[in-house]
Write a protein that holds these residues in place. Structure first.
Motif, short mmCIF file in Angstrom:
data_model
loop_
_atom_site.label_atom_id
_atom_site.label_comp_id
_atom_site.label_asym_id
_atom_site.label_seq_id
_atom_site.Cartn_x
_atom_site.Cartn_y
_atom_site.Cartn_z
N GLY A 153 -13.74 0.85 -16.73
CA GLY A 153 -13.89 1.74 -15.65
C GLY A 153 -14.52 1.11 -14.53
N ASN A 154 -14.33 -0.27 -14.47
CA ASN A 154 -15.07 -0.95 -13.40
C ASN A 154 -14.24 -0.85 -11.81
OD1 ASN A 154 -17.10 -2.00 -15.04
ND2 ASN A 154 -16.34 -4.14 -15.12
N ARG A 155 -12.99 -0.69 -11.98
CA ARG A 155 -12.34 -0.71 -11.04
C ARG A 155 -10.96 0.35 -10.99
NH1 ARG A 155 -9.21 -6.59 -10.89
NH2 ARG A 155 -8.36 -6.26 -13.27
N TYR A 156 -10.45 0.45 -9.99
CA TYR A 156 -9.10 1.09 -9.71
C TYR A 156 -9.20 2.39 -10.35
CZ TYR A 156 -4.23 1.25 -7.92
OH TYR A 156 -3.10 1.67 -7.47
N VAL A 157 -8.24 2.76 -11.32
CA VAL A 157 -8.28 3.95 -11.95
C VAL A 157 -9.84 4.57 -12.63
CG1 VAL A 157 -7.21 5.58 -13.85
CG2 VAL A 157 -5.90 3.83 -12.43
N GLY A 158 -10.13 3.40 -13.41
CA GLY A 158 -11.53 3.79 -14.09
C GLY A 158 -12.51 4.22 -13.17
N LYS A 159 -12.99 3.67 -12.03
CA LYS A 159 -13.89 4.01 -11.00
C LYS A 159 -13.76 5.58 -10.44
CE LYS A 159 -12.87 2.01 -6.80
NZ LYS A 159 -13.14 1.06 -5.57
N ARG A 160 -12.51 5.78 -10.46
CA ARG A 160 -12.11 7.13 -9.86
C ARG A 160 -12.27 8.28 -11.05
NH1 ARG A 160 -9.12 3.69 -6.95
NH2 ARG A 160 -8.84 4.17 -4.78
N ASP B 249 -7.58 -0.21 -2.95
CA ASP B 249 -7.98 -1.22 -3.68
C ASP B 249 -7.01 -1.68 -4.80
OD1 ASP B 249 -8.40 1.31 -4.87
OD2 ASP B 249 -10.40 0.69 -5.95
N ASP B 250 -5.94 -1.41 -4.62
CA ASP B 250 -4.93 -1.95 -5.29
C ASP B 250 -4.78 -3.36 -5.64
OD1 ASP B 250 -2.66 -2.39 -6.96
OD2 ASP B 250 -1.13 -1.29 -5.68
N PHE B 251 -5.33 -3.82 -6.62
CA PHE B 251 -5.32 -5.28 -6.82
C PHE B 251 -4.28 -5.82 -7.11
CE2 PHE B 251 -6.54 -3.26 -10.70
CZ PHE B 251 -5.65 -3.84 -11.64
N THR B 252 -2.93 -5.31 -7.47
CA THR B 252 -1.90 -5.99 -7.86
C THR B 252 -0.93 -6.66 -6.83
OG1 THR B 252 -0.43 -3.89 -7.37
CG2 THR B 252 -1.78 -4.19 -9.57
N GLY B 253 -1.29 -6.33 -5.76
CA GLY B 253 -0.29 -6.94 -4.69
C GLY B 253 1.10 -6.46 -4.53
N ARG B 254 1.55 -5.74 -5.31
CA ARG B 254 3.07 -5.35 -5.56
C ARG B 254 3.72 -4.69 -4.20
NH1 ARG B 254 2.55 -2.87 -11.64
NH2 ARG B 254 0.85 -1.77 -10.34
N LEU B 255 2.87 -3.78 -3.64
CA LEU B 255 3.25 -3.36 -2.36
C LEU B 255 3.23 -4.36 -1.15
CD1 LEU B 255 2.14 0.31 -2.39
CD2 LEU B 255 4.51 -0.47 -2.88
N ALA B 256 2.12 -5.08 -1.46
CA ALA B 256 2.09 -6.05 -0.46
C ALA B 256 3.13 -7.00 -0.37
CB ALA B 256 0.71 -6.82 -0.41
N HIS B 257 3.75 -7.31 -1.55
CA HIS B 257 4.67 -8.19 -1.65
C HIS B 257 6.07 -7.74 -0.82
CE1 HIS B 257 8.06 -10.48 -3.99
NE2 HIS B 257 8.75 -9.22 -3.77
N TYR B 258 6.22 -6.52 -0.82
CA TYR B 258 7.17 -5.85 -0.06
C TYR B 258 6.96 -5.93 1.36
CZ TYR B 258 9.39 -4.29 -4.52
OH TYR B 258 9.99 -4.13 -5.77
N ALA B 259 5.83 -5.27 1.71
CA ALA B 259 5.20 -5.39 3.05
C ALA B 259 5.50 -6.86 3.92
CB ALA B 259 4.00 -5.15 3.50
#
Length: 304
Positions: free
Chosen positions: A12-19, A174-184
């Motif tokens: 739960g440190n980041r992303y889904v977990g912290k929410r 805080d999406d750390f995957t970069g997947r949408l950034a790839h498309y952008a």
């Protein structure tokens, strides 16, 4: 969620977990977070530091504590599942494992897949595989989750559990995957986006929605696997259209490839999950097409 008063979140440190942690805390529940201490949890929760892969460390950190529910965000292998079951049996009334759509990696149907396509009790478990090797674990992510579910199912009612099979997650700044950034980046520069010749759609879920689902699941009584996905499927073309609308007046250019690497969220087989079971159990999902523009804006920030 009213029935749960004392919840342990492992990871739960980041992303889904912290929410998830924030939603549980804000709903008035007592929340304990257990991790290796690499990042502090939000204010208002108890923090335990332990190595979840070390049985002695985990047992000592928990002490005499008992919980109404445990949500395990970092169970990736059958070894980790076996350890969790040994340590937590008698300490919790319910164990919620965050699983994945990847357990269906051998299913290939245009229809949305239901939970019974992968029955944990029928899955073979091999504890001798090199699960401690990070490269092996990453390369066998779906198999690790599938075998972890099988370990949990082996005890039947002696260890009440549910495995939440999570669709692909989008949204948040805080999406750390970069997947949408790839498309952008490719849309901004006009670079082609590689997709399979036959490109299948997939189901998705917003990051806040899956956090809410896990919090809800912790307070329910159903057991076994359950799919968690927003209503509707999205194609690569739809994702790119939403990204293009946010970052530029241009459009995505696709380059179909027969073999080789393709862009994120481009699939040669279907990754669509049927969410009927969760809906019948009482959970209300959003519609992926409705929240997609917001998810893109959250992740990519200001346009341009």
């Amino acid at each position: 969620m009213e029935k749960v008063r004392n919840v342990l979140v492992i990871g739960g440190n980041r992303y889904v977990g912290k929410r998830l942690i924030a939603q549980l805390r804000d709903a008035g529940h007592r929340v304990t977070v257990l991790n290796r201490g690499s990042a502090p949890p939000p204010a208002g929760v108890e923090h335990l530091v332990a190595d979840r892969d070390n049985e002695r460390s985990l047992t000592e950190a928990l002490g005499s504590r008992v919980f109404d529910a445990v949500v395990d965000q970092v169970c990736y292998t059958p070894r980790q599942a076996a350890l969790a079951r040994r340590v937590l049996t008698g300490r919790t009334g319910r164990y919620v494992m965050t699983s994945t759509v990847e357990v269906y990696e051998y299913e290939d149907s245009p229809a949305l897949v239901r939970e019974e396509a992968v029955v944990p009790s029928t899955v073979s478990v091999d504890l001798e595989l090199p699960w401690d090797d990070p490269a092996f674990r990453e390369a066998h992510y779906g198999e690790g989750k599938r075998q972890a579910e099988a370990v949990l199912a082996a005890d039947g009612p002696a260890f009440p559990y549910t495995a939440v099979r999570v669709a692909h997650v989008l949204g948040g700044d805080d999406d750390f995957t970069g997947r949408l950034a790839h498309y952008a980046e490719r849309i901004r520069t006009g670079e082609p986006i590689a997709v399979p010749v036959v490109n299948r759609p997939a189901t998705y879920i917003h990051v806040e929605e899956i956090a809410g689902f896990l919090a809800w699941a912790a307070g329910e009584e159903f057991t076994g696997p359950v799919n968690a996905a927003s209503h509707g499927t999205l194609s690569t073309e739809e994702l790119c259209a939403a990204v293009a609308a946010h970052v530029t007046d241009g459009r995505a250019v696709f380059r179909p490839v027969e073999v080789g690497e393709v862009s994120p969220f481009s699939f040669r087989r279907s990754y669509g999950m049927d969410n009927t079971r969760a809906t019948r159990l009482g959970h209300t999902f959003g519609d992926a097409r409705q929240w997609l523009p917001r998810a893109v804006a959250e992740t990519l920030g200001k346009a341009g």
